[in-house]
Design an enzyme around this catalytic site. Structure first.
Site, PDB file in Angstrom:
ATOM      1  N   ARG A  44      33.676 -68.200   8.162  1.00  0.00           N
ATOM      2  CA  ARG A  44      34.091 -68.432   6.777  1.00  0.00           C
ATOM      3  C   ARG A  44      34.308 -69.929   6.561  1.00  0.00           C
ATOM      4  NH1 ARG A  44      36.663 -64.585   3.617  1.00  0.00           N
ATOM      5  NH2 ARG A  44      36.737 -66.256   2.070  1.00  0.00           N
ATOM      6  N   HIS A  69      32.466 -60.632  -3.398  1.00  0.00           N
ATOM      7  CA  HIS A  69      33.097 -61.491  -2.379  1.00  0.00           C
ATOM      8  C   HIS A  69      31.983 -62.331  -1.731  1.00  0.00           C
ATOM      9  CE1 HIS A  69      36.026 -63.054   0.198  1.00  0.00           C
ATOM     10  NE2 HIS A  69      36.340 -62.018   0.934  1.00  0.00           N
ATOM     11  N   ARG A 123      40.853 -66.479  -6.306  1.00  0.00           N
ATOM     12  CA  ARG A 123      40.853 -65.061  -5.902  1.00  0.00           C
ATOM     13  C   ARG A 123      41.624 -64.310  -6.977  1.00  0.00           C
ATOM     14  NH1 ARG A 123      42.004 -62.297  -0.124  1.00  0.00           N
ATOM     15  NH2 ARG A 123      39.854 -63.019   0.031  1.00  0.00           N
ATOM     16  N   ASP A 170      34.382 -51.593   5.376  1.00  0.00           N
ATOM     17  CA  ASP A 170      35.527 -52.307   4.803  1.00  0.00           C
ATOM     18  C   ASP A 170      36.642 -51.278   4.594  1.00  0.00           C
ATOM     19  OD1 ASP A 170      37.108 -54.207   3.522  1.00  0.00           O
ATOM     20  OD2 ASP A 170      35.896 -54.330   1.706  1.00  0.00           O
ATOM     21  N   GLN A 197      32.303 -64.303   1.705  1.00  0.00           N
ATOM     22  CA  GLN A 197      32.327 -63.461   2.898  1.00  0.00           C
ATOM     23  C   GLN A 197      30.908 -63.105   3.340  1.00  0.00           C
ATOM     24  OE1 GLN A 197      35.241 -62.326   4.685  1.00  0.00           O
ATOM     25  NE2 GLN A 197      33.588 -61.983   6.149  1.00  0.00           N
ATOM     26  N   CYS A 214      34.834 -57.477   7.243  1.00  0.00           N
ATOM     27  CA  CYS A 214      35.352 -58.739   6.702  1.00  0.00           C
ATOM     28  C   CYS A 214      36.798 -58.991   7.089  1.00  0.00           C
ATOM     29  CB  CYS A 214      35.184 -58.760   5.182  1.00  0.00           C
ATOM     30  SG  CYS A 214      36.141 -57.490   4.320  1.00  0.00           S
TER      31      CYS A 214
HETATM   32  N1  NVA Z   1      37.426 -55.056  -0.249  1.00  0.00           N
HETATM   33  C1  NVA Z   1      38.596 -55.737   0.239  1.00  0.00           C
HETATM   34  C2  NVA Z   1      38.210 -57.002   0.926  1.00  0.00           C
HETATM   35  C3  NVA Z   1      39.367 -57.814   1.471  1.00  0.00           C
HETATM   36  C4  NVA Z   1      38.918 -59.112   2.080  1.00  0.00           C
HETATM   37  C5  NVA Z   1      39.543 -56.011  -0.916  1.00  0.00           C
HETATM   38  O1  NVA Z   1      39.068 -56.365  -2.009  1.00  0.00           O
HETATM   39  O2  NVA Z   1      40.754 -55.841  -0.753  1.00  0.00           O
HETATM   40  N1   CP Z   2      38.046 -61.390   4.545  1.00  0.00           N
HETATM   41  C1   CP Z   2      38.937 -61.990   3.734  1.00  0.00           C
HETATM   42  O1   CP Z   2      38.616 -62.457   2.638  1.00  0.00           O
HETATM   43  O2   CP Z   2      40.193 -62.041   4.252  1.00  0.00           O
HETATM   44  P1   CP Z   2      41.541 -62.489   3.509  1.00  0.00           P
HETATM   45  O3   CP Z   2      41.865 -61.395   2.511  1.00  0.00           O
HETATM   46  O4   CP Z   2      42.550 -62.580   4.606  1.00  0.00           O
HETATM   47  O5   CP Z   2      41.313 -63.798   2.817  1.00  0.00           O
END
Ligand code: NVA
Ligand code: CP
Length: 306
Positions: free
Chosen positions: A289, A132, A105, A221, A135, A261
């Site tokens: 997930r 992502h 990540r 989101d 997800q 998500c």
């Molecule tokens: N769009 C959000 C998703 C978090 C799971 C982010 O990138 O923070």
């Molecule tokens: N939806 C998702 O990826 O959640 P986290 O940021 O908690 O991993």
């Protein structure tokens, strides 16, 4: 040498591979619920590198890998030499000599691409600024569980043209559904960043109500994604009308689902009535997930088993 299969974006797999993965996920989930062992990855190790915060991704990969019989190593930028400027290429070469899979990540997609280029083992995108895919894999599996095939259906995206939106659009091209997109001005999806082949799988709407009309799934989101916190105040003003509420759900198809998500901010991108209401399947999404990622990890390492 066997070609390494990475999962860096949704378009890395074909419709046929997704059909296999969804069927395999259903089987793996069923076995797990029945307390039946499913351990094809005994002695294998997953390294997870988190350069941003996580709850779901961390727990689902870690629990999932243990359930498959494997083990996990967890790294962060601060706690590793990545935070002290060791090149990503060197890190990839070292880690991939010791583990069998890597989940990352991070910020720019180019970083995960660089890692994958120098990795001897499959690399999985656990979220970047641009995508992502794990997800959306879970979200589509969840849709299928509740409503059957997503082919030919309409998904309304209400909100930021972010990593989730880009990934929904890639999925629509591959799996044959349509996305109705409504983003505030200045926060549109960039077709080049989303890596789309064309424009036929999505339609753009100025007003979020119009995007939701007749949709089989409404999804949104956070207004501000991780890494964009400096824009928070500006975004709060720009996104004020992009809150999924009961009126938006009422204009969607009668049995429309709501997805997010998570993490969510009630009263910003979605009202409490919607996210905690009868059309919401957010907890199934989160649980799934783990099940889809188990099928994904098995597939990347062992290929098709049935
Ligand atoms: N769009 C959000 C998703 C978090 C799971 C982010 O990138 O923070
Ligand atoms: N939806 C998702 O990826 O959640 P986290 O940021 O908690 O991993």
């Amino acid at each position: 040498m066997k070609e390494i299969k990475h999962y860096l974006k949704f378009s890395d797999l074909s419709a046929d591979e997704y059909a296999y993965l969804f069927a395999r996920t259903a089987l793996i989930k069923k076995k797990f619920k029945a307390y039946e062992k499913h351990q094809p990855l005994v002695d294998r190790t997953l390294a997870m590198i988190f350069e941003k915060a996580s709850t779901r991704t961390r727990v689902s990969f870690e629990a999932g890998m243990y359930q498959l019989g494997g083990t996990v190593v967890n790294l962060t930028s601060e706690g590793s030499q990545l935070g002290r400027a060791e090149p990503i290429e060197d890190t990839a070469k070292v880690i991939s000599r010791m583990v069998d899979l890597v989940m990352i990540r991070t910020y720019e997609q180019s970083k995960i691409e660089a890692f994958a280029q120098h990795s001897r083992v499959p690399v999985i995108n656990g979220l970047t600024n641009e995508f992502h895919p794990c997800q959306i894999l879970a979200d589509i599996f969840t849709f299928i569980e509740h409503r059957g095939s997503i082919e030919g259906k309409t998904v309304a995206w209400v909100g930021d043209g972010n990593n989730m939106a880009n990934t929904w659009l890639q999925a629509a091209e591959i799996l044959g559904f349509t996305v109705h997109l409504s983003t505030p001005s200045g926060y549109e999806v960039d077709q080049a960043v989303a890596g789309l082949r064309g424009t036929s799988s999505y339609k753009v709407f100025n007003h979020p109500m119009d995007a939701c009309a007749g949709a089989h799934l409404v999804t949104t989101d956070v207004w501000t994604s991780m890494g964009f916190e400096a824009e928070n105040e500006e975004r709060r003003k720009a996104f004020i009308d992009w809150c999924v509420d009961e009126d938006m759900m009422a204009t969607a198809a009668k049995d429309a689902l709501f997805m997010h998500c998570l993490p969510a901010h009630r009263g910003e991108e979605v009202t409490a009535e919607v996210i905690d209401g009868p059309q919401s399947v957010v907890w199934d999404e989160a649980e799934n997930r783990m099940h889809v990622q188990k099928a994904l990890m098995e597939y990347l390492l062992l290929g098709r088993l049935a």
